[in-house]
Design a protein around this motif. Structure first.
Motif, short mmCIF file in Angstrom:
data_model
loop_
_atom_site.label_atom_id
_atom_site.label_comp_id
_atom_site.label_asym_id
_atom_site.label_seq_id
_atom_site.Cartn_x
_atom_site.Cartn_y
_atom_site.Cartn_z
N GLY A 306 0.84 -1.19 0.00
CA GLY A 306 0.00 0.00 0.00
C GLY A 306 0.88 1.24 0.00
N CYS A 307 0.32 2.35 -0.47
CA CYS A 307 1.09 3.60 -0.51
C CYS A 307 0.10 4.75 -0.66
CB CYS A 307 2.08 3.57 -1.68
SG CYS A 307 1.24 3.51 -3.29
N MET A 348 -4.13 -6.81 -4.43
CA MET A 348 -3.28 -5.66 -4.74
C MET A 348 -4.07 -4.36 -4.64
SD MET A 348 -0.34 -7.03 -5.29
CE MET A 348 0.62 -5.81 -6.18
N GLY A 354 -1.01 -4.09 -9.65
CA GLY A 354 -2.14 -4.98 -9.37
C GLY A 354 -2.39 -6.03 -10.45
FE1 SF4 Z 1 0.95 1.38 -4.13
FE2 SF4 Z 1 -0.37 0.35 -6.15
FE3 SF4 Z 1 2.11 -0.51 -5.65
FE4 SF4 Z 1 0.12 -1.19 -4.02
S1 SF4 Z 1 0.32 -1.76 -6.20
S2 SF4 Z 1 2.12 -0.36 -3.40
S3 SF4 Z 1 -1.16 0.63 -4.07
S4 SF4 Z 1 1.50 1.56 -6.31
#
Ligand code: SF4
Length: 407
Positions: A306-307, A348, A354
């Motif tokens: 997550g970010c 994801m 994802g």
């Molecule tokens: Fe961030 Fe998307 Fe990577 Fe998950 S998949 S860490 S939400 S950029």
């Protein structure tokens, strides 16, 4: 110059296989996960409940303390109750100081246990030490049980340590005090194993361990033991500590050793949080073996960290829920769907990684990140199978995972 292949896992060190109540330790058998209770063994109800919980969580051997007459008397009752619950889990008796006496006075205990663990550092009072050690070995021979000779630096044979310190000093101290201590730990294990063999215990009834609490010490000591014997080795960092520290220290040291092919059974010794779950050590042991690719116990749930692209916690909650569902369903699934452990699920948080990660999984979902269309494509066997929308995405995906496993 080293190549990438130098970092591949080394072949398993050749060791003598030991049968512990039907579970094979060493001889190339899969690395066995074991654990230990922290109940008073004399309390049959509590000990049965904890052994059952540990075994249900995946502990293939469970060690129990046998420290006095009451606990020795409880052992056959515990074994019997577990068998009535359908749990034929081998029980290992942990003996210190008076093991020889307890085994002699409680033949039903000696019989019910699948292995005896003894500590050469405290097997008896100095002048009687060899006699008491010999008595335990004789019991193991009589009942045809394996023995783990478990050295622990907290209760190291002081006589041997002093002798090796003196010898080192006489040679002009080529070794540091730390190196002499490591050598003492290794020699204590090897000399005890030699003595046990001289007394008639077959080689395939001996497992060795040499536990210390420092990561570098543990790696050094087991590397020495592995080089100097072919006994099956039980790995464990003693007093690993609480929470993340204990997990990290155990994983770092045991991971490095197993990458070198060293180790036939592992125990992750975690200090439980007050009221904490004892089965956590089993879970950590399994996960360590699984992430290193040595064994598979449970389907992998890949989830991104997550970010800033994920403002909601939907995907973390879903990943956690899926992981918990899988863990609680495993006892049934394992019976019903052989090979289910190899399944990979991806959860994801956004479009960046994802879809890619989900395609690599057997079944995966890419949840919508901030600013993305509120739709979650689901991938099954590498192909986009459908798109979930609306407030019930999490519940619907859980059903899809259950469905996938059913099919
Ligand atoms: Fe961030 Fe998307 Fe990577 Fe998950 S998949 S860490 S939400 S950029």
């Amino acid at each position: 110059m080293s190549s990438a292949f130098d970092f591949e896992p080394k072949p398993r060190r050749a060791s003598v296989a030991v049968d512990v109540g039907g579970v094979i330790v060493g001889g190339g058998a899969p690395v066995v996960v074991q654990s230990m209770t922290n109940t008073d063994t004399a309390d049959v109800d509590q000990t049965v409940a904890q052994v059952a919980a540990l075994h249900k969580a995946g502990s293939e051997l469970v060690r129990i303390t046998v420290d006095r007459d009451e606990s020795a008397a409880a052992v056959p009752k515990i074994r019997e109750r577990l068998l009535r619950l359908g749990m034929d889990v081998p029980l290992v008796g942990d003996f210190h100081y008076i093991g020889h006496k307890l085994l002699a006075d409680h033949p039903a205990c000696a019989e019910a246990l699948a292995k005896y663990r003894i500590n050469p550092g405290n097997v008896g009072f100095k002048d009687k030490k060899d006699k008491q050690f010999a008595e335990i070995i004789e019991m193991a021979i009589r009942y045809d049980k394996p023995v783990r000779i478990g050295v622990n630096w907290g209760s190291l044979d002081q006589e041997l340590l002093t002798r090796l310190m003196d010898e080192n000093q006489a040679k002009g101290s080529p070794l540091t005090a730390q190196q002499v201590t490591r050598e003492t730990i290794v020699q204590s294990a090897l000399l005890s194993a030699e003595l046990a063999e001289e007394l008639g215990l077959p080689r395939n009834r001996i497992i060795l361990s040499a536990k210390v609490s420092g990561v570098q010490d543990l790696i050094a000591v087991y590397a020495m033991l592995a080089a100097r014997s072919d006994h099956a080795l039980h790995l464990g960092l003693t007093e690993a500590g609480m929470g993340t520290k204990g997990i990290v220290a155990s994983s770092a040291s045991l991971g490095i050793l197993m990458q070198q092919g060293i180790g036939d059974t592992i125990r992750i010794s975690l200090t439980p949080e007050p009221g904490g779950d004892r089965t956590r050590e089993v879970q950590v042991g399994q996960e360590l073996l699984q992430v290193m690719g040595f064994r598979q116990f449970i389907p992998v749930v890949a989830a991104c960290p997550g970010c800033g692209r994920t403002t909601s916690t939907v995907f973390q909650e879903l990943a956690q829920k899926i992981q918990e569902d899988i863990r609680s369903s495993m006892p049934v699934w394992r019976e019903k769907y052989p090979g289910v452990e190899a399944l990979k699920v991806a959860v994801m948080g956004c479009i960046v990684n994802g879809p890619g990660e989900s395609k690599h999984a057997d079944i995966g979902i890419s949840l919508p990140g901030t600013g993305e269309t509120p739709a979650a494509p689901v991938f099954i066997d590498g192909q986009k199978a459908m798109t979930l929308r609306g407030p019930k995405i999490a519940e619907e995906f859980q059903l899809l995972v259950a469905d996938y496993i059913d099919k």
